[in-house]
Design a protein around this motif. Structure first.
Motif, PDB file in Angstrom:
ATOM      1  N   ILE A   3     -32.186   2.064 -25.352  1.00  0.00           N
ATOM      2  CA  ILE A   3     -32.116   3.354 -26.036  1.00  0.00           C
ATOM      3  C   ILE A   3     -30.744   3.940 -25.746  1.00  0.00           C
ATOM      4  CG2 ILE A   3     -33.117   5.670 -26.229  1.00  0.00           C
ATOM      5  CD1 ILE A   3     -35.396   3.722 -24.421  1.00  0.00           C
ATOM      6  N   PHE A   4     -30.044   4.323 -26.793  1.00  0.00           N
ATOM      7  CA  PHE A   4     -28.733   4.942 -26.651  1.00  0.00           C
ATOM      8  C   PHE A   4     -28.827   6.385 -27.129  1.00  0.00           C
ATOM      9  CE2 PHE A   4     -27.904   0.481 -26.555  1.00  0.00           C
ATOM     10  CZ  PHE A   4     -26.888   0.355 -25.617  1.00  0.00           C
ATOM     11  N   LEU A   5     -28.521   7.311 -26.231  1.00  0.00           N
ATOM     12  CA  LEU A   5     -28.506   8.736 -26.539  1.00  0.00           C
ATOM     13  C   LEU A   5     -27.055   9.108 -26.815  1.00  0.00           C
ATOM     14  CD1 LEU A   5     -30.734   9.920 -23.554  1.00  0.00           C
ATOM     15  CD2 LEU A   5     -31.482   9.353 -25.886  1.00  0.00           C
ATOM     16  N   ILE A   6     -26.777   9.567 -28.012  1.00  0.00           N
ATOM     17  CA  ILE A   6     -25.404   9.817 -28.435  1.00  0.00           C
ATOM     18  C   ILE A   6     -25.233  11.307 -28.718  1.00  0.00           C
ATOM     19  CG2 ILE A   6     -23.638   9.255 -30.148  1.00  0.00           C
ATOM     20  CD1 ILE A   6     -25.428   6.682 -30.733  1.00  0.00           C
ATOM     21  N   ARG A   7     -24.323  11.943 -27.987  1.00  0.00           N
ATOM     22  CA  ARG A   7     -24.055  13.357 -28.255  1.00  0.00           C
ATOM     23  C   ARG A   7     -23.037  13.463 -29.380  1.00  0.00           C
ATOM     24  NH1 ARG A   7     -22.027  18.463 -24.525  1.00  0.00           N
ATOM     25  NH2 ARG A   7     -22.638  20.022 -26.071  1.00  0.00           N
ATOM     26  N   PHE A  46     -30.437  -1.132 -34.708  1.00  0.00           N
ATOM     27  CA  PHE A  46     -31.140  -0.039 -34.066  1.00  0.00           C
ATOM     28  C   PHE A  46     -32.046   0.662 -35.059  1.00  0.00           C
ATOM     29  CE2 PHE A  46     -27.157  -0.156 -31.607  1.00  0.00           C
ATOM     30  CZ  PHE A  46     -27.654  -0.206 -30.318  1.00  0.00           C
ATOM     31  N   THR A  47     -33.133   1.198 -34.542  1.00  0.00           N
ATOM     32  CA  THR A  47     -33.854   2.242 -35.258  1.00  0.00           C
ATOM     33  C   THR A  47     -33.129   3.515 -34.858  1.00  0.00           C
ATOM     34  OG1 THR A  47     -35.921   1.010 -35.085  1.00  0.00           O
ATOM     35  CG2 THR A  47     -36.090   3.375 -35.555  1.00  0.00           C
ATOM     36  N   SER A 130     -42.384   2.805 -30.451  1.00  0.00           N
ATOM     37  CA  SER A 130     -42.198   1.676 -31.364  1.00  0.00           C
ATOM     38  C   SER A 130     -41.766   0.408 -30.638  1.00  0.00           C
ATOM     39  CB  SER A 130     -41.148   2.018 -32.426  1.00  0.00           C
ATOM     40  OG  SER A 130     -39.847   2.020 -31.833  1.00  0.00           O
ATOM     41  N   GLY A 131     -41.115   0.566 -29.476  1.00  0.00           N
ATOM     42  CA  GLY A 131     -40.626  -0.599 -28.747  1.00  0.00           C
ATOM     43  C   GLY A 131     -39.349  -1.181 -29.321  1.00  0.00           C
ATOM     44  N   GLN A 132     -38.772  -0.537 -30.310  1.00  0.00           N
ATOM     45  CA  GLN A 132     -37.556  -1.032 -30.970  1.00  0.00           C
ATOM     46  C   GLN A 132     -36.308  -0.479 -30.282  1.00  0.00           C
ATOM     47  OE1 GLN A 132     -37.738  -3.143 -33.747  1.00  0.00           O
ATOM     48  NE2 GLN A 132     -39.904  -3.119 -33.222  1.00  0.00           N
ATOM     49  N   ASP A 133     -35.237  -1.276 -30.250  1.00  0.00           N
ATOM     50  CA  ASP A 133     -33.957  -0.759 -29.779  1.00  0.00           C
ATOM     51  C   ASP A 133     -33.617   0.458 -30.627  1.00  0.00           C
ATOM     52  OD1 ASP A 133     -33.593  -2.695 -27.801  1.00  0.00           O
ATOM     53  OD2 ASP A 133     -32.605  -4.064 -29.189  1.00  0.00           O
ATOM     54  N   THR A 134     -33.209   1.546 -29.969  1.00  0.00           N
ATOM     55  CA  THR A 134     -33.113   2.833 -30.638  1.00  0.00           C
ATOM     56  C   THR A 134     -31.818   3.546 -30.289  1.00  0.00           C
ATOM     57  OG1 THR A 134     -35.524   3.063 -30.582  1.00  0.00           O
ATOM     58  CG2 THR A 134     -34.255   5.077 -30.899  1.00  0.00           C
ATOM     59  N   ALA A 135     -31.265   4.239 -31.264  1.00  0.00           N
ATOM     60  CA  ALA A 135     -30.143   5.156 -31.052  1.00  0.00           C
ATOM     61  C   ALA A 135     -30.614   6.536 -31.494  1.00  0.00           C
ATOM     62  CB  ALA A 135     -28.925   4.719 -31.853  1.00  0.00           C
ATOM     63  N   ILE A 136     -30.302   7.542 -30.672  1.00  0.00           N
ATOM     64  CA  ILE A 136     -30.668   8.918 -30.979  1.00  0.00           C
ATOM     65  C   ILE A 136     -29.386   9.743 -30.942  1.00  0.00           C
ATOM     66  CG2 ILE A 136     -32.027  10.925 -30.289  1.00  0.00           C
ATOM     67  CD1 ILE A 136     -33.943   8.963 -28.840  1.00  0.00           C
TER      68      ILE A 136
END
Length: 185
Positions: A3-7, A46-47, A130-136
């Motif tokens: 999971i990547f949290l992007i500001r 990514f999702t 979801s278990g998917q690689d995710t970017a937020i």
């Protein structure tokens, strides 16, 4: 699961202005900052989720094209009546009253930090289910909330977590739980 949290990148606003829910545009440094973020992210699918505010949705579009979903719960804290006012114009006693219990006391016609935290974590739990690689792609307050949650940091200490514009936090979810791999990458 990664999971990547992007500001979002630097907003186009005068320093010292109170903002959260305000839909600000981005500073002229956007392309350089967004390119730097793009170079940090691994080349995988990514999702993608983003705050609907343009400072996040523009970055999500730059990084991932049109393939992202927005979620209202990923917005920054709602400063209510204080939105877009210079901090110096907010009466000192009013600001001090709020700071004395910012966790539970909402800004006038806004929300408290606990409200931001609760909605951020609710969204985050749904997203990672979801278990998917995710970017937020989101805001500092949301990222601080998620990082506090992931690292078991008490909510009252989460404001000490530094989250810079145009930076990335990397989390990894495995059978043991969430692991913070890096912050301000």
């Amino acid at each position: 699961m990664d999971i990547f949290l992007i500001r979002h990148t630097t907003p186009a606003i005068t320093y010292g202005t109170c903002y959260g829910f305000a839909d600000l545009d981005l500073a002229p440094t956007f392309t350089a900052e967004a390119t730097r973020v793009q170079e940090i992210l691994p080349g995988k699918n990514f999702t993608v989720f983003a705050s609907p505010l343009q400072r996040c949705s523009k970055l999500a579009h730059f990084l991932f094209g049109g393939t992202f979903q927005t979620d209202e719960r990923l917005k920054e804290v709602n400063f209510g009546d204080w939105e877009m006012k210079p901090w110096d114009n907010i009466p000192e006693t009013t600001a001090q009253d709020w700071m004395a219990d910012y966790l539970h006391r909402p800004m006038p016609n806004g929300e408290s930090y606990t409200q931001l935290y609760n909605r951020s974590i609710a969204a985050f739990r749904e997203i990672i289910a979801s278990g998917q690689d995710t970017a937020i792609v989101t805001h500092g307050g949301v990222i601080r909330s998620i990082l506090a949650y992931a690292s078991n940091t008490p909510i009252e200490a989460s404001y000490k977590i530094r989250v810079e514009y145009g930076r990335v936090a990397h989390l990894h979810l495995n059978g043991k739980g969430l692991e913070v791999k890096g912050v301000n990458l």
